[in-house]
Scaffold this motif. Sequence first.
Motif, mmCIF file in Angstrom:
data_model
loop_
_atom_site.group_PDB
_atom_site.id
_atom_site.type_symbol
_atom_site.label_atom_id
_atom_site.label_comp_id
_atom_site.label_asym_id
_atom_site.label_seq_id
_atom_site.Cartn_x
_atom_site.Cartn_y
_atom_site.Cartn_z
ATOM 1 N N THR A 150 -4.361 -3.140 -6.354
ATOM 2 C CA THR A 150 -5.132 -4.027 -5.484
ATOM 3 C C THR A 150 -6.608 -3.788 -5.784
ATOM 4 O O THR A 150 -7.062 -2.640 -5.813
ATOM 5 C CB THR A 150 -4.856 -3.727 -3.998
ATOM 6 O OG1 THR A 150 -3.458 -3.856 -3.756
ATOM 7 C CG2 THR A 150 -5.611 -4.700 -3.104
ATOM 8 N N THR A 151 -7.341 -4.868 -6.039
ATOM 9 C CA THR A 151 -8.766 -4.751 -6.352
ATOM 10 C C THR A 151 -9.588 -5.579 -5.369
ATOM 11 O O THR A 151 -9.100 -6.536 -4.774
ATOM 12 C CB THR A 151 -9.060 -5.223 -7.786
ATOM 13 O OG1 THR A 151 -8.684 -6.596 -7.912
ATOM 14 C CG2 THR A 151 -8.295 -4.389 -8.799
ATOM 15 N N ALA A 152 -10.844 -5.197 -5.246
ATOM 16 C CA ALA A 152 -11.801 -5.945 -4.427
ATOM 17 C C ALA A 152 -13.198 -5.675 -4.952
ATOM 18 O O ALA A 152 -13.565 -4.508 -5.174
ATOM 19 C CB ALA A 152 -11.693 -5.548 -2.958
ATOM 20 N N GLN A 153 -13.945 -6.735 -5.181
ATOM 21 C CA GLN A 153 -15.333 -6.642 -5.646
ATOM 22 C C GLN A 153 -15.455 -5.767 -6.892
ATOM 23 O O GLN A 153 -16.369 -4.955 -7.033
ATOM 24 C CB GLN A 153 -16.237 -6.106 -4.527
ATOM 25 C CG GLN A 153 -16.270 -7.023 -3.318
ATOM 26 C CD GLN A 153 -17.133 -6.492 -2.192
ATOM 27 O OE1 GLN A 153 -17.379 -5.281 -2.105
ATOM 28 N NE2 GLN A 153 -17.592 -7.375 -1.335
ATOM 29 N N GLY A 154 -14.496 -5.935 -7.813
ATOM 30 C CA GLY A 154 -14.561 -5.232 -9.084
ATOM 31 C C GLY A 154 -14.135 -3.780 -9.046
ATOM 32 O O GLY A 154 -14.284 -3.071 -10.049
ATOM 33 N N ILE A 214 -11.084 -0.736 -7.785
ATOM 34 C CA ILE A 214 -9.678 -0.504 -7.472
ATOM 35 C C ILE A 214 -9.564 0.036 -6.051
ATOM 36 O O ILE A 214 -10.069 1.115 -5.752
ATOM 37 C CB ILE A 214 -9.050 0.475 -8.479
ATOM 38 C CG1 ILE A 214 -9.096 -0.116 -9.895
ATOM 39 C CG2 ILE A 214 -7.607 0.802 -8.083
ATOM 40 C CD1 ILE A 214 -8.692 0.862 -10.979
ATOM 41 N N VAL A 215 -8.934 -0.722 -5.184
ATOM 42 C CA VAL A 215 -8.731 -0.315 -3.802
ATOM 43 C C VAL A 215 -7.494 0.567 -3.679
ATOM 44 O O VAL A 215 -7.481 1.572 -2.965
ATOM 45 C CB VAL A 215 -8.600 -1.545 -2.883
ATOM 46 C CG1 VAL A 215 -8.294 -1.132 -1.447
ATOM 47 C CG2 VAL A 215 -9.855 -2.401 -2.956
ATOM 48 N N GLU A 216 -6.432 0.177 -4.386
ATOM 49 C CA GLU A 216 -5.183 0.931 -4.337
ATOM 50 C C GLU A 216 -4.493 0.811 -5.685
ATOM 51 O O GLU A 216 -4.507 -0.239 -6.320
ATOM 52 C CB GLU A 216 -4.253 0.378 -3.249
ATOM 53 C CG GLU A 216 -2.921 1.107 -3.154
ATOM 54 C CD GLU A 216 -1.945 0.430 -2.205
ATOM 55 O OE1 GLU A 216 -0.910 1.038 -1.898
ATOM 56 O OE2 GLU A 216 -2.208 -0.715 -1.787
ATOM 57 N N ALA A 217 -3.883 1.922 -6.139
ATOM 58 C CA ALA A 217 -3.099 1.907 -7.371
ATOM 59 C C ALA A 217 -1.812 2.682 -7.143
ATOM 60 O O ALA A 217 -1.815 3.749 -6.522
ATOM 61 C CB ALA A 217 -3.890 2.526 -8.524
ATOM 62 N N ALA A 218 -0.723 2.113 -7.610
ATOM 63 C CA ALA A 218 0.572 2.786 -7.585
ATOM 64 C C ALA A 218 1.139 2.722 -8.999
ATOM 65 O O ALA A 218 1.254 1.636 -9.566
ATOM 66 C CB ALA A 218 1.520 2.111 -6.596
ATOM 67 N N ILE A 219 1.459 3.878 -9.577
ATOM 68 C CA ILE A 219 1.852 3.949 -10.987
ATOM 69 C C ILE A 219 3.084 4.837 -11.114
ATOM 70 O O ILE A 219 3.155 5.904 -10.499
ATOM 71 C CB ILE A 219 0.712 4.539 -11.852
ATOM 72 C CG1 ILE A 219 -0.588 3.777 -11.624
ATOM 73 C CG2 ILE A 219 1.090 4.523 -13.329
ATOM 74 C CD1 ILE A 219 -1.822 4.540 -12.045
ATOM 75 N N SER A 220 4.045 4.402 -11.916
ATOM 76 C CA SER A 220 5.221 5.241 -12.172
ATOM 77 C C SER A 220 5.625 5.143 -13.626
ATOM 78 O O SER A 220 5.361 4.135 -14.299
ATOM 79 C CB SER A 220 6.380 4.856 -11.258
ATOM 80 O OG SER A 220 6.810 3.544 -11.542
ATOM 81 N N LEU A 248 -8.014 6.876 -9.718
ATOM 82 C CA LEU A 248 -8.396 5.484 -9.917
ATOM 83 C C LEU A 248 -8.957 4.835 -8.653
ATOM 84 O O LEU A 248 -9.744 3.885 -8.737
ATOM 85 C CB LEU A 248 -7.181 4.676 -10.390
ATOM 86 C CG LEU A 248 -6.716 4.934 -11.827
ATOM 87 C CD1 LEU A 248 -5.369 4.263 -12.062
ATOM 88 C CD2 LEU A 248 -7.747 4.429 -12.826
ATOM 89 N N LYS A 249 -8.582 5.340 -7.506
ATOM 90 C CA LYS A 249 -8.983 4.714 -6.250
ATOM 91 C C LYS A 249 -10.512 4.707 -6.100
ATOM 92 O O LYS A 249 -11.181 5.728 -6.242
ATOM 93 C CB LYS A 249 -8.359 5.458 -5.071
ATOM 94 C CG LYS A 249 -8.516 4.741 -3.732
ATOM 95 C CD LYS A 249 -7.863 5.537 -2.611
ATOM 96 C CE LYS A 249 -6.369 5.648 -2.788
ATOM 97 N NZ LYS A 249 -5.724 6.330 -1.631
ATOM 98 N N GLY A 250 -11.054 3.534 -5.843
ATOM 99 C CA GLY A 250 -12.494 3.389 -5.644
ATOM 100 C C GLY A 250 -13.295 3.245 -6.916
ATOM 101 O O GLY A 250 -14.514 3.033 -6.866
ATOM 102 N N GLN A 251 -12.638 3.337 -8.069
ATOM 103 C CA GLN A 251 -13.349 3.267 -9.347
ATOM 104 C C GLN A 251 -13.493 1.822 -9.819
ATOM 105 O O GLN A 251 -12.655 0.959 -9.507
ATOM 106 C CB GLN A 251 -12.605 4.070 -10.406
ATOM 107 C CG GLN A 251 -12.534 5.549 -10.125
ATOM 108 C CD GLN A 251 -13.907 6.191 -10.060
ATOM 109 O OE1 GLN A 251 -14.768 5.924 -10.919
ATOM 110 N NE2 GLN A 251 -14.122 7.020 -9.051
#
Length: 286
Positions: free
Chosen positions: A197-201, A203-209, A227-230
């Motif tokens: 999930t991204t917002a304003q360029g 990463i708000v949330e990342a889920a990776i497996s 990654l969160k917030g980057q």
Amino acid sequence: MATRYAKPTDLEEALRLLDEARWTILAGGTDFYPALGSAPLRDNVLDINGLAALKGIVDIESHIVIGARTTWTEVLRHPLPPAFDALKLAAREVGSIQIQNSGTVAGNLCNASPAADGVPPLLILDAEVEIHSVKETRTLPLKDFILGNRKTARGPGEMVTAVRIPRHAATGASGFVKLGARRYLVISIAMAAARVTTAQGKIVEAAISVGSCSAVAQRLAGLEERLKGQPVQACAGIVAAYGFPELSPIDDVRGTASYRLQAAREIVARALLQAMGGSAEGGLAA
């Protein structure tokens, strides 16, 4: 003793039979028959293909619920939000079209292969496994259901009845990349799923497996946190610098442990790029 065969038409009957004796549950049958090899059938067979209540995908207020008998073709055809794109891409890689038409989502989980295509995309959706018995109904996170190679938390007298996706995880967009030695009908060397999930360029949330790089597919919690917030543009560099401590790949006929680790880094980057709307191709990378 003679082998028994039963095909109940309602869940209560099926659970009663499971409570009375030991049964092998038959759903799509795509793993059932190959697992026999040349050995004769000795187990009682409980055919659940008469249980209409276990088929289909429904929306409820808190979850999107995938019935245990839902096939991969039905997953592909059902309208689902972009968070499920990884699951649909994985569905296209589950064997042949004939297998996709018969093989079930729950069967893929209960088979508990380290290379099960459906597990990484369901992990990034925080999937829960619904389990019924005569005595109780319980729900386990998918990460707690699959315990190891061909091992699950399903106990005697229990049946998986659904896979449940919480609403909070059905957000963002997702991607899936599977690495194999050829383009079709392949068991993976490594595979990766990502939901972002991204917002304003950023990463708000990342889920990776990642699957096929451990006895059980693993969420990469450390990478998700980094990654969160980057900024989206920083994603590739963060993945390249990450050590993947969650993984424990092995050497086998499909690839070495070191190759799997290198491959995991590359396909995770591709799955993330795809989830963020980049040009990386999802599905099979041969």
